[in-house]
Write a protein that holds these residues in place. Structure first.
Motif, PDB file in Angstrom:
ATOM      1  N   TRP A  37      23.328 -40.748 -71.699  1.00 19.30           N
ATOM      2  CA  TRP A  37      24.950 -40.500 -71.938  1.00 19.30           C
ATOM      3  C   TRP A  37      25.049 -40.470 -73.475  1.00 19.30           C
ATOM      4  CZ3 TRP A  37      28.805 -45.099 -71.641  1.00 19.30           C
ATOM      5  CH2 TRP A  37      30.320 -44.490 -71.644  1.00 19.30           C
ATOM      6  N   VAL A  38      24.307 -40.915 -74.371  1.00 17.51           N
ATOM      7  CA  VAL A  38      24.501 -40.897 -75.521  1.00 17.51           C
ATOM      8  C   VAL A  38      24.639 -39.396 -76.172  1.00 17.51           C
ATOM      9  CG1 VAL A  38      23.583 -41.785 -77.955  1.00 17.51           C
ATOM     10  CG2 VAL A  38      23.317 -43.237 -75.732  1.00 17.51           C
ATOM     11  N   GLY A  39      25.695 -39.184 -76.974  1.00 15.48           N
ATOM     12  CA  GLY A  39      26.045 -37.864 -77.508  1.00 15.48           C
ATOM     13  C   GLY A  39      27.384 -37.610 -77.972  1.00 15.48           C
ATOM     14  N   ASP A  40      27.443 -36.503 -78.439  1.00 15.41           N
ATOM     15  CA  ASP A  40      28.879 -36.059 -78.760  1.00 15.41           C
ATOM     16  C   ASP A  40      29.354 -35.046 -77.519  1.00 15.41           C
ATOM     17  OD1 ASP A  40      31.482 -35.684 -79.989  1.00 15.41           O
ATOM     18  OD2 ASP A  40      30.645 -34.818 -81.622  1.00 15.41           O
ATOM     19  N   GLY A  53      38.841 -33.758 -72.422  1.00 15.65           N
ATOM     20  CA  GLY A  53      38.688 -34.789 -73.568  1.00 15.65           C
ATOM     21  C   GLY A  53      37.572 -34.701 -74.408  1.00 15.65           C
ATOM     22  N   VAL A  54      37.411 -35.312 -75.189  1.00 16.47           N
ATOM     23  CA  VAL A  54      36.121 -35.615 -76.090  1.00 16.47           C
ATOM     24  C   VAL A  54      35.626 -37.012 -75.852  1.00 16.47           C
ATOM     25  CG1 VAL A  54      36.264 -33.522 -77.603  1.00 16.47           C
ATOM     26  CG2 VAL A  54      37.253 -35.808 -78.191  1.00 16.47           C
ATOM     27  N   ASP A  55      34.392 -36.937 -75.554  1.00 18.58           N
ATOM     28  CA  ASP A  55      33.882 -38.394 -75.500  1.00 18.58           C
ATOM     29  C   ASP A  55      32.605 -38.574 -76.625  1.00 18.58           C
ATOM     30  OD1 ASP A  55      33.974 -40.953 -74.440  1.00 18.58           O
ATOM     31  OD2 ASP A  55      32.650 -40.466 -72.550  1.00 18.58           O
ATOM     32  N   ARG A  56      32.745 -39.513 -77.468  1.00 16.07           N
ATOM     33  CA  ARG A  56      31.579 -39.890 -78.454  1.00 16.07           C
ATOM     34  C   ARG A  56      31.013 -41.165 -78.136  1.00 16.07           C
ATOM     35  NH1 ARG A  56      36.170 -37.925 -81.141  1.00 16.07           N
ATOM     36  NH2 ARG A  56      35.654 -35.956 -82.362  1.00 16.07           N
ATOM     37  N   VAL A  57      29.504 -41.035 -77.998  1.00 16.84           N
ATOM     38  CA  VAL A  57      29.012 -42.096 -77.194  1.00 16.84           C
ATOM     39  C   VAL A  57      27.710 -42.428 -77.987  1.00 16.84           C
ATOM     40  CG1 VAL A  57      27.927 -43.102 -75.141  1.00 16.84           C
ATOM     41  CG2 VAL A  57      29.742 -41.288 -74.931  1.00 16.84           C
ATOM     42  N   GLU A  58      27.752 -43.597 -78.685  1.00 16.42           N
ATOM     43  CA  GLU A  58      26.447 -43.797 -79.547  1.00 16.42           C
ATOM     44  C   GLU A  58      25.941 -45.307 -79.292  1.00 16.42           C
ATOM     45  OE1 GLU A  58      27.753 -44.148 -83.390  1.00 16.42           O
ATOM     46  OE2 GLU A  58      29.641 -45.460 -82.733  1.00 16.42           O
ATOM     47  N   LYS A  59      24.635 -45.442 -79.628  1.00 17.41           N
ATOM     48  CA  LYS A  59      23.820 -46.710 -79.539  1.00 17.41           C
ATOM     49  C   LYS A  59      24.388 -47.701 -80.566  1.00 17.41           C
ATOM     50  CE  LYS A  59      21.026 -47.494 -76.687  1.00 17.41           C
ATOM     51  NZ  LYS A  59      19.756 -47.156 -76.554  1.00 17.41           N
ATOM     52  N   GLU A 153      19.991 -29.312 -67.223  1.00 13.57           N
ATOM     53  CA  GLU A 153      20.397 -28.519 -68.499  1.00 13.57           C
ATOM     54  C   GLU A 153      21.002 -29.274 -69.391  1.00 13.57           C
ATOM     55  OE1 GLU A 153      23.456 -27.507 -65.206  1.00 13.57           O
ATOM     56  OE2 GLU A 153      21.534 -28.164 -65.200  1.00 13.57           O
ATOM     57  N   GLY A 154      20.822 -30.610 -69.494  1.00 13.94           N
ATOM     58  CA  GLY A 154      21.420 -31.278 -70.490  1.00 13.94           C
ATOM     59  C   GLY A 154      22.836 -31.817 -70.213  1.00 13.94           C
ATOM     60  N   ARG A 155      23.318 -31.449 -69.301  1.00 12.91           N
ATOM     61  CA  ARG A 155      24.838 -31.991 -68.904  1.00 12.91           C
ATOM     62  C   ARG A 155      24.761 -33.196 -68.003  1.00 12.91           C
ATOM     63  NH1 ARG A 155      28.129 -26.450 -68.447  1.00 12.91           N
ATOM     64  NH2 ARG A 155      27.570 -25.029 -70.189  1.00 12.91           N
ATOM     65  N   LEU A 181      34.441 -34.909 -63.758  1.00 10.70           N
ATOM     66  CA  LEU A 181      33.948 -34.085 -65.140  1.00 10.70           C
ATOM     67  C   LEU A 181      32.832 -33.617 -65.260  1.00 10.70           C
ATOM     68  CD1 LEU A 181      35.728 -36.770 -67.483  1.00 10.70           C
ATOM     69  CD2 LEU A 181      36.975 -34.814 -66.683  1.00 10.70           C
ATOM     70  N   MET A 182      32.530 -32.436 -65.931  1.00 14.41           N
ATOM     71  CA  MET A 182      31.377 -32.068 -66.587  1.00 14.41           C
ATOM     72  C   MET A 182      31.365 -32.401 -68.000  1.00 14.41           C
ATOM     73  SD  MET A 182      28.498 -30.594 -65.900  1.00 14.41           S
ATOM     74  CE  MET A 182      28.447 -29.689 -64.151  1.00 14.41           C
ATOM     75  N   TYR A 183      29.935 -33.112 -68.378  1.00 12.25           N
ATOM     76  CA  TYR A 183      30.229 -33.485 -69.818  1.00 12.25           C
ATOM     77  C   TYR A 183      29.157 -32.168 -70.237  1.00 12.25           C
ATOM     78  CZ  TYR A 183      31.922 -38.198 -70.276  1.00 12.25           C
ATOM     79  OH  TYR A 183      32.823 -39.225 -70.159  1.00 12.25           O
TER      80      TYR A 183
END
Length: 200
Positions: A37-40, A53-59, A153-155, A181-183
């Protein structure tokens, strides 16, 4: 007496190898179970293809927890009269590892208090977390269940359910899907996001 000092000392001791070298336990499972889930991300409605929307997910915390920063790019969920669109943040981390599962606490700007969900990876590798069951004003019972299903595919396919049952039912007989949603990695979809994030 500072009760946190013994806890910190114990944690440090547990993170050392016999020769004294530091080992970050958060570099391995279960702390890495949700790294997909980590990513932009750009979040697109799964059915219509419209950007939501946009989702910014970080450790954070040296890799021991995950921080989410969500910004809605549509007026869905917008509080009437609010100067900005809906946004929220969450912290997600393992509980009592290695076998305690995961917990997420979500808070958004619209009020209503924090939402706490618990769960973990299912047999297919999908992260599934749920709230405790609550009683609605009409006497029915409900809970929220949120899903993140990593795709090859990385989604990520992510959706939420509100599961509802009558007081005399043992299982949930009605399911609503408030979001689906599709990320997509933001780097793969740079033209999908406008410059008006959270300003209109």
């Amino acid at each position: 007496m500072n009760i946190f000092l013994p806890i910190m000392a114990l944690s440090a001791a547990m993170a050392q190898t016999p020769d004294g070298d530091y080992v970050n336990v958060c570099d391995s499972a279960p702390y890495t179970d949700f790294d997909f889930w980590v990513g932009d991300w750009v979040a697109i409605d799964y059915d219509s293809g419209v950007v939501q929307g946009v989702d910014r997910v970080e450790k954070i915390a040296d890799g021991c927890a995950i921080h989410q920063d969500w910004t809605q790019l549509t007026d869905r969920y917008r509080t009437p009269g609010a100067p900005v669109r809906y946004f929220g943040e969450s912290i997600t981390a393992p509980i009592n590892p290695p076998d305690g599962g995961w917990q997420q606490v979500w808070v958004n700007q619209g009020g209503g208090g924090a939402i706490t969900l618990r769960g973990g990876l299912d047999a297919d590798g999908t992260m599934v977390i749920a709230t405790d069951e609550r009683e609605a004003s009409d006497g029915r019972f409900f809970r929220q269940v949120w899903y993140w299903d990593p795709l090859e595919e990385g989604r990520i396919h992510s959706w939420g359910e509100i599961q509802i049952r009558q007081a005399d039912e043992n299982g949930y007989s009605l399911t609503q899907v408030p979001w689906n949603l599709m990320y997509v990695p933001r780097a793969d979809a740079p033209n999908l996001v406008t410059a008006t994030e959270n300003t209109e």
